[in-house]
Write a protein that holds these residues in place. Sequence first.
Motif, mmCIF file in Angstrom:
data_model
loop_
_atom_site.group_PDB
_atom_site.id
_atom_site.type_symbol
_atom_site.label_atom_id
_atom_site.label_comp_id
_atom_site.label_asym_id
_atom_site.label_seq_id
_atom_site.Cartn_x
_atom_site.Cartn_y
_atom_site.Cartn_z
ATOM 1 N N TYR A 182 -3.634 9.434 7.578
ATOM 2 C CA TYR A 182 -2.923 9.437 6.307
ATOM 3 C C TYR A 182 -3.858 8.968 5.200
ATOM 4 O O TYR A 182 -4.853 8.284 5.462
ATOM 5 N N THR A 183 -3.491 9.283 3.975
ATOM 6 C CA THR A 183 -4.197 8.745 2.821
ATOM 7 C C THR A 183 -3.514 7.438 2.460
ATOM 8 O O THR A 183 -2.320 7.408 2.171
ATOM 9 N N VAL A 184 -4.274 6.347 2.518
ATOM 10 C CA VAL A 184 -3.756 5.013 2.218
ATOM 11 C C VAL A 184 -4.315 4.614 0.864
ATOM 12 O O VAL A 184 -5.522 4.706 0.634
ATOM 13 N N PHE A 231 0.862 -1.175 0.000
ATOM 14 C CA PHE A 231 0.000 0.000 0.000
ATOM 15 C C PHE A 231 0.901 1.229 0.000
ATOM 16 O O PHE A 231 1.992 1.200 0.578
ATOM 17 N N ASN A 232 0.446 2.296 -0.615
ATOM 18 C CA ASN A 232 1.144 3.578 -0.525
ATOM 19 C C ASN A 232 0.461 4.401 0.545
ATOM 20 O O ASN A 232 -0.760 4.546 0.528
ATOM 21 N N VAL A 233 1.243 4.937 1.460
ATOM 22 C CA VAL A 233 0.718 5.771 2.533
ATOM 23 C C VAL A 233 1.309 7.161 2.339
ATOM 24 O O VAL A 233 2.526 7.329 2.317
ATOM 25 N N TYR A 234 0.413 8.138 2.177
ATOM 26 C CA TYR A 234 0.856 9.498 1.879
ATOM 27 C C TYR A 234 0.783 10.392 3.104
ATOM 28 O O TYR A 234 -0.289 10.625 3.639
ATOM 29 N N ALA A 235 1.951 10.876 3.518
ATOM 30 C CA ALA A 235 2.038 11.865 4.578
ATOM 31 C C ALA A 235 2.177 13.242 3.954
ATOM 32 O O ALA A 235 1.890 14.243 4.571
ATOM 33 N N ILE A 258 -8.868 -0.563 -3.774
ATOM 34 C CA ILE A 258 -9.796 0.246 -2.976
ATOM 35 C C ILE A 258 -9.686 1.741 -3.238
ATOM 36 O O ILE A 258 -10.461 2.523 -2.701
ATOM 37 N N GLY A 259 -8.709 2.162 -4.014
ATOM 38 C CA GLY A 259 -8.507 3.585 -4.250
ATOM 39 C C GLY A 259 -7.815 4.223 -3.061
ATOM 40 O O GLY A 259 -7.014 3.584 -2.390
ATOM 41 N N GLN A 260 -8.135 5.489 -2.804
ATOM 42 C CA GLN A 260 -7.534 6.217 -1.689
ATOM 43 C C GLN A 260 -8.509 6.290 -0.531
ATOM 44 O O GLN A 260 -9.664 6.660 -0.711
ATOM 45 N N VAL A 261 -8.032 5.926 0.650
ATOM 46 C CA VAL A 261 -8.864 5.898 1.850
ATOM 47 C C VAL A 261 -8.143 6.653 2.968
ATOM 48 O O VAL A 261 -6.983 6.356 3.255
ATOM 49 N N MET A 289 4.010 0.495 2.486
ATOM 50 C CA MET A 289 3.761 -0.365 3.640
ATOM 51 C C MET A 289 3.084 -1.635 3.152
ATOM 52 O O MET A 289 2.362 -1.619 2.167
ATOM 53 N N GLN A 290 3.320 -2.700 3.871
ATOM 54 C CA GLN A 290 2.705 -3.974 3.532
ATOM 55 C C GLN A 290 1.625 -4.297 4.556
ATOM 56 O O GLN A 290 1.848 -4.172 5.766
#
Length: 130
Positions: A96-98, A52-56, A103-106, A63-64
């Motif tokens: 954060y935006t995951v 997953f990409n986690v945006y700060a 699932i897109g962005q959550v 992250m896995q």
Amino acid sequence: MERRTFILATGGLLGASGAGHAAPLAALATPGLTPAAALRAATFTRLVNQSFNVYASQRGVAMQLVAVKQQPSAAGHEQFRLSFNGAGATLPSGTYTVEHAAIGQVPMYLEVTGSDAQGTSYRADFNLLV
């Protein structure tokens, strides 16, 4: 202040505070999934061991998803916990935006649960009305 005036004023504030959350939920629109279905434990269970990409900020941190744990739930509720592991930069606990293709962005609150030689562990708790 009269009770009626207070209720009308605070009701408007509550409605306005929720307006900013419409855009992230719209991002959940994935073919075949309604926004509510995208956040279910079954959806995340299919994504265990995926990245997953986690945006700060503008730059994402990979992250896995390492586990999905169902919690005891009453009828009409679904409670579960997601466990992530990040080997890159350590992020403080926060929202954060995951992002994942399924699932897109959550928007998600990730809480730091530990750190070791393999990276930092995070968790996200869900308590949903279903």
